[in-house]
Design a protein around this motif. Structure first.
Motif, PDB file in Angstrom:
ATOM      1  N   UNK A  17       0.841  -1.202   0.000  1.00 49.98           N
ATOM      2  CA  UNK A  17       0.000   0.000   0.000  1.00 49.98           C
ATOM      3  C   UNK A  17       0.877   1.254   0.000  1.00 49.98           C
ATOM      4  N   UNK A  18       0.326   2.339  -0.502  1.00 51.69           N
ATOM      5  CA  UNK A  18       1.080   3.593  -0.569  1.00 51.69           C
ATOM      6  C   UNK A  18       0.223   4.764  -0.095  1.00 51.69           C
ATOM      7  N   UNK A  19       0.920   5.794   0.320  1.00 55.90           N
ATOM      8  CA  UNK A  19       0.289   7.089   0.573  1.00 55.90           C
ATOM      9  C   UNK A  19       0.960   8.046  -0.402  1.00 55.90           C
ATOM     10  N   UNK A  20       0.290   8.307  -1.520  1.00 55.13           N
ATOM     11  CA  UNK A  20       0.853   9.164  -2.551  1.00 55.13           C
ATOM     12  C   UNK A  20       1.019  10.596  -2.098  1.00 55.13           C
ATOM     13  N   UNK A  21       0.152  11.041  -1.203  1.00 58.57           N
ATOM     14  CA  UNK A  21       0.212  12.412  -0.692  1.00 58.57           C
ATOM     15  C   UNK A  21       1.482  12.635   0.126  1.00 58.57           C
ATOM     16  N   UNK A  22       1.835  11.664   0.973  1.00 60.11           N
ATOM     17  CA  UNK A  22       3.026  11.786   1.826  1.00 60.11           C
ATOM     18  C   UNK A  22       4.228  11.015   1.270  1.00 60.11           C
ATOM     19  N   UNK A  23       4.054  10.395   0.103  1.00 59.99           N
ATOM     20  CA  UNK A  23       5.124   9.645  -0.565  1.00 59.99           C
ATOM     21  C   UNK A  23       5.685   8.530   0.325  1.00 59.99           C
ATOM     22  N   UNK A  24       4.785   7.728   0.862  1.00 62.14           N
ATOM     23  CA  UNK A  24       5.175   6.623   1.734  1.00 62.14           C
ATOM     24  C   UNK A  24       4.774   5.301   1.102  1.00 62.14           C
ATOM     25  N   UNK A  25       5.651   4.297   1.286  1.00 63.15           N
ATOM     26  CA  UNK A  25       5.367   2.948   0.807  1.00 63.15           C
ATOM     27  C   UNK A  25       5.347   1.982   1.995  1.00 63.15           C
ATOM     28  N   UNK A  26       4.381   1.086   1.970  1.00 66.27           N
ATOM     29  CA  UNK A  26       4.251   0.092   3.023  1.00 66.27           C
ATOM     30  C   UNK A  26       5.538  -0.700   3.217  1.00 66.27           C
ATOM     31  N   UNK A 154      -3.354   2.529   9.081  1.00 66.07           N
ATOM     32  CA  UNK A 154      -3.710   2.739   7.675  1.00 66.07           C
ATOM     33  C   UNK A 154      -2.766   3.756   7.040  1.00 66.07           C
ATOM     34  N   UNK A 155      -1.927   3.289   6.148  1.00 62.00           N
ATOM     35  CA  UNK A 155      -0.930   4.158   5.515  1.00 62.00           C
ATOM     36  C   UNK A 155      -1.583   5.200   4.609  1.00 62.00           C
ATOM     37  N   UNK A 156      -2.772   4.921   4.083  1.00 56.87           N
ATOM     38  CA  UNK A 156      -3.414   5.877   3.187  1.00 56.87           C
ATOM     39  C   UNK A 156      -4.191   6.962   3.933  1.00 56.87           C
ATOM     40  N   UNK A 157      -4.267   6.860   5.256  1.00 58.82           N
ATOM     41  CA  UNK A 157      -4.862   7.902   6.081  1.00 58.82           C
ATOM     42  C   UNK A 157      -3.716   8.764   6.608  1.00 58.82           C
ATOM     43  N   UNK A 158      -3.725  10.044   6.330  1.00 52.11           N
ATOM     44  CA  UNK A 158      -2.585  10.889   6.686  1.00 52.11           C
ATOM     45  C   UNK A 158      -2.279  10.900   8.185  1.00 52.11           C
ATOM     46  N   UNK A 159      -3.295  10.901   9.032  1.00 53.20           N
ATOM     47  CA  UNK A 159      -3.057  10.907  10.483  1.00 53.20           C
ATOM     48  C   UNK A 159      -2.376   9.608  10.916  1.00 53.20           C
ATOM     49  N   UNK A 160      -2.874   8.467  10.434  1.00 59.53           N
ATOM     50  CA  UNK A 160      -2.240   7.181  10.741  1.00 59.53           C
ATOM     51  C   UNK A 160      -0.835   7.119  10.156  1.00 59.53           C
ATOM     52  N   UNK A 161      -0.682   7.617   8.925  1.00 61.21           N
ATOM     53  CA  UNK A 161       0.623   7.565   8.262  1.00 61.21           C
ATOM     54  C   UNK A 161       1.673   8.352   9.043  1.00 61.21           C
ATOM     55  N   UNK A 162       1.278   9.475   9.591  1.00 61.11           N
ATOM     56  CA  UNK A 162       2.232  10.263  10.385  1.00 61.11           C
ATOM     57  C   UNK A 162       2.672   9.487  11.628  1.00 61.11           C
ATOM     58  N   UNK A 163       1.740   8.760  12.230  1.00 59.32           N
ATOM     59  CA  UNK A 163       2.096   7.916  13.377  1.00 59.32           C
ATOM     60  C   UNK A 163       3.061   6.825  12.934  1.00 59.32           C
ATOM     61  N   UNK A 164       2.803   6.225  11.777  1.00 56.23           N
ATOM     62  CA  UNK A 164       3.683   5.173  11.259  1.00 56.23           C
ATOM     63  C   UNK A 164       5.109   5.684  11.033  1.00 56.23           C
ATOM     64  N   UNK A 165       5.242   6.947  10.703  1.00 58.66           N
ATOM     65  CA  UNK A 165       6.559   7.533  10.452  1.00 58.66           C
ATOM     66  C   UNK A 165       7.181   8.085  11.731  1.00 58.66           C
ATOM     67  N   UNK A 166       6.398   8.851  12.488  1.00 55.14           N
ATOM     68  CA  UNK A 166       6.951   9.615  13.609  1.00 55.14           C
ATOM     69  C   UNK A 166       7.010   8.842  14.924  1.00 55.14           C
TER      70      UNK A 166
END
Length: 187
Positions: A17-26, A154-166
């Motif tokens: 899965x990806x988050x194209x907005x934040x340029x993140x890959x699972x 969820x990597x495609x949700x920006x709030x979750x994605x930020x947690x996954x990174x930070x």
């Protein structure tokens, strides 16, 4: 305890899965998280093998076979790490196992308690989506030890994605605590 960690997907082959907005890959997120988890488990006295491969059970012979490696090592438990994706609005963490009333289900429950508590402390709005039985997943069907698949967030949700990174250190610590809680439960 011997813990086999399988970060899902494989850079260069299958990003997941990806988050194209934040340029993140699972594949990148779970590899980084898996390495942190391995380090924490080794510090707790566990022996760890980590393998990220596009060959889960013989379907891509050019790459190492994940289930074969875990079974032949042999691992005491198998942890597959993933990021969920759906529609950019869904959030939360969930853990998958073949049967909830099993050793894998007990392992999932220990990890769920620690991970849910940690995530709630980071963001009180992130839901605990629970433990779900899945009979169709290769890594849960072709491993001989208790095996679970963690959909961390969820990597495609920006709030979750930020947690996954930070908050990777906090996430890895929570999963490690759940694993050691499970081990203490057995002994």
């Amino acid at each position: 305890m011997k813990v086999f960690i399988n970060p899902g997907h494989m850079p260069g082959i299958d990003s997941g899965a990806v988050n194209g907005h934040l340029l993140l890959r699972e594949c990148d997120i779970v590899l980084s998280l898996g390495r942190l988890l391995a380090s924490k488990l080794e510090s707790a006295g566990c022996t760890v093998m980590l393998l990220q491969s596009d060959n889960l059970c013989g379907e891509a012979p050019a790459f190492p076979n994940v289930c074969h490696a875990a079974n032949n090592w042999p691992a005491d438990i198998f942890i597959s790490m993933h990021c969920n994706a759906y529609n950019t609005t869904v959030r939360g963490t969930e853990i998958l196992c073949r049967k909830e009333k099993s050793q894998a289900g007990i392992l999932a429950q220990h990890i769920r308690q620690q991970l849910s508590k940690t995530l709630h402390g980071i963001d009180s709005d992130i839901p605990d989506r629970g433990i779900k039985e899945r009979l169709d997943l290769i890594v849960l069907n072709h491993t001989v030890m208790p095996a679970i698949l963690i959909e961390v967030a969820f990597i495609d949700n920006d709030a979750d994605a930020r947690i996954l990174v930070e908050k990777q250190n906090s996430l890895a610590s929570a999963i490690a605590r759940g694993i050691t809680d499970y081990w203490c439960h057995l002994n």
